[in-house]
Design a protein around this motif. Structure first.
Motif, short mmCIF file in Angstrom:
data_model
loop_
_atom_site.label_atom_id
_atom_site.label_comp_id
_atom_site.label_asym_id
_atom_site.label_seq_id
_atom_site.Cartn_x
_atom_site.Cartn_y
_atom_site.Cartn_z
N SER A 111 0.83 -1.19 0.00
CA SER A 111 0.00 0.00 0.00
C SER A 111 0.87 1.26 0.00
O SER A 111 0.64 2.20 -0.76
N ALA A 112 1.90 1.26 0.86
CA ALA A 112 2.79 2.43 0.94
C ALA A 112 3.55 2.61 -0.38
O ALA A 112 3.69 3.72 -0.89
N LEU A 113 4.01 1.48 -0.93
CA LEU A 113 4.81 1.56 -2.16
C LEU A 113 3.94 1.96 -3.35
O LEU A 113 4.42 2.63 -4.28
N GLY A 114 2.67 1.56 -3.32
CA GLY A 114 1.76 1.91 -4.41
C GLY A 114 1.67 3.42 -4.62
O GLY A 114 1.68 3.91 -5.74
N ALA A 115 1.61 4.15 -3.49
CA ALA A 115 1.53 5.62 -3.59
C ALA A 115 2.82 6.18 -4.20
O ALA A 115 2.79 7.17 -4.94
N VAL A 116 3.95 5.54 -3.89
CA VAL A 116 5.24 5.98 -4.45
C VAL A 116 5.21 5.82 -5.97
O VAL A 116 5.61 6.72 -6.72
N VAL A 117 4.72 4.67 -6.42
CA VAL A 117 4.66 4.41 -7.87
C VAL A 117 3.79 5.47 -8.55
O VAL A 117 4.17 6.03 -9.58
N SER A 118 2.65 5.75 -7.93
CA SER A 118 1.74 6.75 -8.50
C SER A 118 2.46 8.09 -8.66
O SER A 118 2.33 8.77 -9.67
N THR A 119 3.24 8.46 -7.65
CA THR A 119 3.93 9.74 -7.72
C THR A 119 4.97 9.75 -8.83
O THR A 119 5.05 10.68 -9.63
N VAL A 120 5.74 8.67 -8.89
CA VAL A 120 6.85 8.63 -9.84
C VAL A 120 6.37 8.63 -11.29
O VAL A 120 6.99 9.25 -12.16
N VAL A 121 5.26 7.96 -11.56
CA VAL A 121 4.81 7.90 -12.96
C VAL A 121 3.90 9.07 -13.34
O VAL A 121 3.53 9.19 -14.50
N ASN A 122 3.55 9.90 -12.37
CA ASN A 122 2.65 11.00 -12.71
C ASN A 122 3.26 12.38 -12.52
O ASN A 122 2.73 13.36 -13.02
N ASP A 123 4.33 12.45 -11.77
CA ASP A 123 4.89 13.76 -11.45
C ASP A 123 6.34 13.79 -11.92
O ASP A 123 7.22 13.20 -11.31
N GLN A 124 6.57 14.52 -13.01
CA GLN A 124 7.92 14.53 -13.58
C GLN A 124 8.93 15.15 -12.63
O GLN A 124 10.11 14.82 -12.66
N SER A 125 8.46 16.05 -11.77
CA SER A 125 9.40 16.70 -10.86
C SER A 125 9.70 15.85 -9.63
O SER A 125 10.45 16.26 -8.75
N ALA A 126 9.09 14.67 -9.56
CA ALA A 126 9.28 13.82 -8.38
C ALA A 126 10.73 13.34 -8.29
O ALA A 126 11.36 13.06 -9.31
N ASP A 127 11.23 13.26 -7.07
CA ASP A 127 12.57 12.74 -6.84
C ASP A 127 12.42 11.35 -6.20
O ASP A 127 12.08 11.25 -5.01
N PRO A 128 12.64 10.29 -6.98
CA PRO A 128 12.41 8.94 -6.46
C PRO A 128 13.10 8.70 -5.12
O PRO A 128 12.51 8.11 -4.21
N ALA A 129 14.34 9.17 -4.98
CA ALA A 129 15.09 8.90 -3.75
C ALA A 129 14.42 9.54 -2.54
O ALA A 129 14.25 8.91 -1.49
N ALA A 130 14.02 10.80 -2.70
CA ALA A 130 13.43 11.52 -1.58
C ALA A 130 12.08 10.91 -1.19
O ALA A 130 11.77 10.73 -0.01
N ILE A 131 11.29 10.56 -2.20
CA ILE A 131 9.96 10.00 -1.92
C ILE A 131 10.08 8.65 -1.22
O ILE A 131 9.37 8.34 -0.27
N LEU A 132 11.02 7.85 -1.72
CA LEU A 132 11.19 6.51 -1.15
C LEU A 132 11.64 6.61 0.31
O LEU A 132 11.15 5.89 1.19
N LEU A 133 12.55 7.55 0.56
CA LEU A 133 13.06 7.72 1.92
C LEU A 133 11.92 8.16 2.85
O LEU A 133 11.76 7.61 3.96
N GLN A 134 11.14 9.11 2.39
CA GLN A 134 10.04 9.59 3.23
C GLN A 134 9.00 8.48 3.48
O GLN A 134 8.51 8.31 4.59
N THR A 135 8.73 7.70 2.43
CA THR A 135 7.76 6.61 2.57
C THR A 135 8.27 5.56 3.56
O THR A 135 7.50 5.06 4.39
N ALA A 136 9.55 5.25 3.47
CA ALA A 136 10.11 4.25 4.38
C ALA A 136 10.04 4.76 5.82
O ALA A 136 9.73 3.99 6.74
N ASP A 137 10.28 6.06 6.01
CA ASP A 137 10.20 6.64 7.35
C ASP A 137 8.78 6.51 7.91
O ASP A 137 8.58 6.11 9.06
N THR A 138 7.82 6.90 7.09
CA THR A 138 6.42 6.84 7.54
C THR A 138 5.99 5.40 7.80
O THR A 138 5.29 5.11 8.76
N PHE A 139 6.43 4.50 6.92
CA PHE A 139 6.10 3.08 7.08
C PHE A 139 6.69 2.55 8.39
O PHE A 139 6.04 1.79 9.12
#
Lengths: 310, 496
Positions: B459-487
């Motif tokens: 579930s947490a990773l699904g939101a990351v995928v949505s961000t990465v494929v929809n937001d060109q300005s997304a930074d995969p590293a930063a999003i993944l780190l934040q998601t892992a922290d929240t998880f």
């Protein structure tokens, strides 16, 4: 300008003073509605109280739950998604008020002005409200589809570039607000129409004799006379938009890039996808607090409508 | 034609034998010998039916003479087909009638409820869990821990079932030596592809590496025709996380690294390394190669994209071919091939393994448990039932045989079952040979799903995928780190 108090419109008729015999006379009535009142209280306040209790517990569905104090609230405030969801709601609200608030007013004015086919258009306007929401949303998905969608085909046919309506974080919210407006306008139009039809025709006739143009009539007579209704509709809109769930749930799953995550969507996921009912209840309480404020204003406005002076 | 069928059957049989010998590679334990004869328990419980000596399948279950001592027992079971499939409902009802001929005291009520973690929580909360239900392979642990699933050990021991099922899958349904589930099916992820589309673009084989996939997908993408070269689930739901995990396994992610278990608790271990590389690759697929569908697809629409020719290559579990056949009977099923996922940077292809496990409600009485388990075993092991089901495929379009799934059993039973399946296959089994060969030869290794808070992770990773494929300005590293922290805070720190 004539000064008139319009008892039939927004001024409630004065309450009869409570006589000594009031309770004697009304006791039976209250007794008759007591069972309904009790059921209503249990069904409404029961879940609310349970939610508040849950928000201080680690809830286990099959065994006894444990008290965890403010732990769920600490987790909720520590989750960046909490702020994202509420920010999304704020933006949803602003867009929906800017884009959607006046739509039913205009529709109601137009339908009301029609000399013929008024009922027909009233039905047409209300039709979207009769379509099951899931079906309506599937249709909208086709309209917004990036490849071969109705909207993009239209844009292409007039030489405009196709858009990613539900896949672009900047467009997803307005796209959803359009759907919400389309779905909800019908009900609001009916309410505005009833208000418009309560305005005595004599006022308009007097205005026409005074040489008012149609726009002046709307601006100086109609809008002031339905303004208290508009205030209430505005609050209702805030309360409804604050709980938006179905559209993002079915169309975007909270995406793209969490741009349509809302508190209700996130509390649904927390409860039902992650079985974390304690945390989900904390989210519910946050929603309860915010929406209660607006509800209190709504109730006060509904009860305390003042007579309008002209 | 006959010789082709013979070759096909032989191939499947060979694959089966190799598979059976290997077991699934998730654990290194050798598969135990299978009880091909009726187990000892048969002597104490008089069987209703004489086991067929020369039947198409060995009889592995000794059905008891009566259930619940013959007293009336009512159970609710999942997997009744939906009313929209009248032939299937009729077949299901006929099967219930046959079971009730054996056990007239058992009343079975079916429901077409299909498990999802969100809807199931509501059933638990409302005390409406069916007597017999099914969960994903990620979830038995949660069910056992929450006290939702009944202990089935005594029946398993009486019937020696632990020697029949694939031990890798059995281990997921077992906790502290007690058995809580009956494996239903297992899948491994692969790459489904449209053979005609690949041929038309000049390719005679699916991609062997992810770089190759990106280049091929570019050639296969045709925006004007609404065709994406490559597709996987990106809708932001848990299913998107499931597919992302599959891709990341190929970049070297280990399921045991997603959540690392230590004496002090659990730690999220997916914020960098292979997961980040895989996420960066997905970002490039969208924003550099631009080969993904414009729409964010879910499980159904991802399969639909293959079935309707709107995607040339699709990440999919093999069992979804059954769904495609049932849902799009007119789709050119012979046009779809199934291959192992492309190899990652370290040169190996890894397949995520998942599936379903049947469980019995902990609220069921011992009589209901017995009835529910024997009903499940009846549909799963009674040789006549299996043959009847396969044969009904001729008149029932929803009976689909031959999807490239993983062996659920071990030894002779599995071999005999697969031989039988090959005989009745109505899917183009030869098109799946690349996948089956890769699995059986070990060229594609298998990894189970993440077992600690697996669905929460998806579930947490699904939101990351949505961000990465929809937001060109997304930074995969930063999003993944934040998601892992929240998880970590919201899920792992809450686990005991």
């Amino acid at each position: 300008m004539t000064t008139l108090a319009n008892p039939s419109l927004d001024t409630p008729s004065p309450r009869p003073p409570r006589s000594r015999n009031f309770w004697k006379k009304q006791a039976l009535s209250y007794l008759v509605i007591l069972p309904t009142l009790l059921i209503f209280a249990v069904m409404t306040f029961g879940p609310i109280l349970t939610t508040i209790v849950y928000s201080f517990q680690e809830v286990n569905l099959t065994r006894a739950s444990e008290w965890v104090g403010l732990h769920n609230y600490v987790r909720m405030f520590g989750n960046p998604l909490f702020y994202t969801a509420w920010k999304n709601i704020a933006v949803f609200l602003i867009i929906s008020i800017l884009m959607g608030f006046m739509v039913p007013v205009f529709l109601a004015l137009m339908v009301n002005e029609l000399r013929h086919f008024g009922r027909f258009f009233q039905t047409i306007v209300y039709l979207p409200s009769l379509i099951p929401i899931a079906v309506a949303l599937l249709v909208w998905r086709q309209i917004y589809a990036p490849d071969g969608g109705v909207l993009n085909s239209l844009l292409n046919s007039i030489g405009l570039p196709a858009q990613l309506w539900l896949q672009n974080p900047d467009l997803a919210k307005p796209a959803i607000v359009v759907i919400m407006t389309w779905l909800g306008a019908g009900g609001s139009v009916l309410i505005y129409l009833s208000a418009l039809q309560e305005i005595p025709t004599e006022i308009y006739e007097a205005a026409e004799l005074d040489g008012f143009s149609p726009w002046q009539r709307i601006w100086y007579i109609t809008l002031p006379l339905i303004s208290s209704r508009m205030q209430i509709m505005l609050l209702l809109q805030i309360i409804v938009v604050g709980q938006v769930f179905t559209e993002p749930f079915i169309l975007t799953t909270g995406g793209p890039a969490n741009s349509t995550v809302t508190p209700v969507l996130e509390l649904y996921r927390t409860a039902f996808e992650r079985s974390d009912f304690g945390l989900a209840s904390a989210w519910s309480v946050s929603l309860l607090v915010v929406l209660s404020l607006f509800s209190i204003v709504y109730v006060r406005l509904s009860l305390g409508r003042e007579s309008i002076q002209y | 034609m006959r010789s082709k069928l013979f070759v096909l059957s032989t191939l499947v049989l060979l694959v089966t034998l190799v598979l059976s010998a290997c077991g699934s590679s998730a654990t290194t334990e050798a598969a135990p010998e299978v009880a091909t004869e009726a187990p000892e328990v048969e002597e104490t419980t008089a069987p209703v039916e004489e086991p067929a000596d020369e039947g198409p399948l060995p009889a592995v279950i000794a059905f008891p003479a009566e259930i619940a001592g013959g007293s009336p027992v009512e159970i609710t079971v999942v997997q009744k087909p939906a009313d929209s499939q009248p032939e299937a409902v009729e077949a299901w009802e006929a099967q219930v009638a046959r079971f009730q001929e054996m056990y007239p005291n058992v009343t079975i009520t079916g429901t077409d409820y299909a498990y999802t973690p969100d809807s199931f929580a509501a059933l638990v909360a409302g005390n409406q869990v069916p007597t017999l239900f099914e969960v994903y392979l990620t979830d038995p642990g949660k069910m056992i821990e929450q006290g939702v699933a009944a202990d089935l050990t005594s029946i398993f021991e009486a019937q020696n079932l632990d020697q029949v099922f694939n031990p890798d899958i059995m281990s997921i349904a077992t906790q502290d030596g007690r058995v809580y589930g009956i494996p239903r099916f297992a899948y491994a992820m692969g790459l489904a592809y449209n053979i005609s589309m690949l041929n038309a673009a000049g390719y005679d084989a699916p991609p062997a590496t992810w770089e190759e996939l990106a280049v091929m997908a570019q050639a296969l993408t045709d925006r004007d025709a609404g065709v994406a070269g490559f597709s996987f689930i990106t809708d932001g739901s848990g299913a998107a996380g499931w597919h992302m995990t599959t891709i990341a396994y190929n970049f070297g992610l280990l399921n045991t690294d997603i959540v690392r278990q230590s004496d002090t608790g659990y730690a999220a271990g997916f914020s960098e390394g292979p997961m980040l590389e895989a996420l960066q690759f997905v970002y490039d697929l969208r924003w550099t190669y631009d080969v993904l569908p414009r729409e964010n697809l879910n499980w159904g629409t991802n399969g639909e994209a293959l079935a309707t020719g709107r995607a040339a290559m699709v990440v999919m579990a093999g069992d979804q071919f059954t769904w495609i056949r049932q849902t799009y009977p007119d789709a050119p099923i012979d046009d779809y091939g199934f291959a192992p996922l492309p190899a990652g940077p370290n040169g190996t292809s890894v397949s995520l393994v998942g599936g379903n496990i049947a469980m019995v409600s902990a609220q069921a009485t011992p009589e209901q448990v017995e009835a529910a388990v024997y009903w499940r075993l009846f549909t799963q092991f009674d040789p006549d039932e299996i043959v009847a089901n396969f044969e009904s495929g001729a008149s029932n379009p929803t009976v689909v045989v031959g999807a490239p799934t993983l062996p659920l059993y071990v030894g002779d039973y599995e071999a005999a079952l697969e031989a039988l399946q090959a005989q009745y296959a109505n899917l183009p089994v030869a098109n799946y040979q690349l996948f089956l060969d890769a699995i059986s030869s070990g060229q594609a290794s298998m990894q189970p799903e993440p077992l600690i808070a697996g669905q929460d992770f998806y579930s947490a990773l699904g939101a990351v995928v949505s961000t990465v494929v929809n937001d060109q300005s997304a930074d995969p590293a930063a999003i993944l780190l934040q998601t892992a922290d929240t998880f970590q805070t919201n899920v792992l720190d809450q686990l005991r």
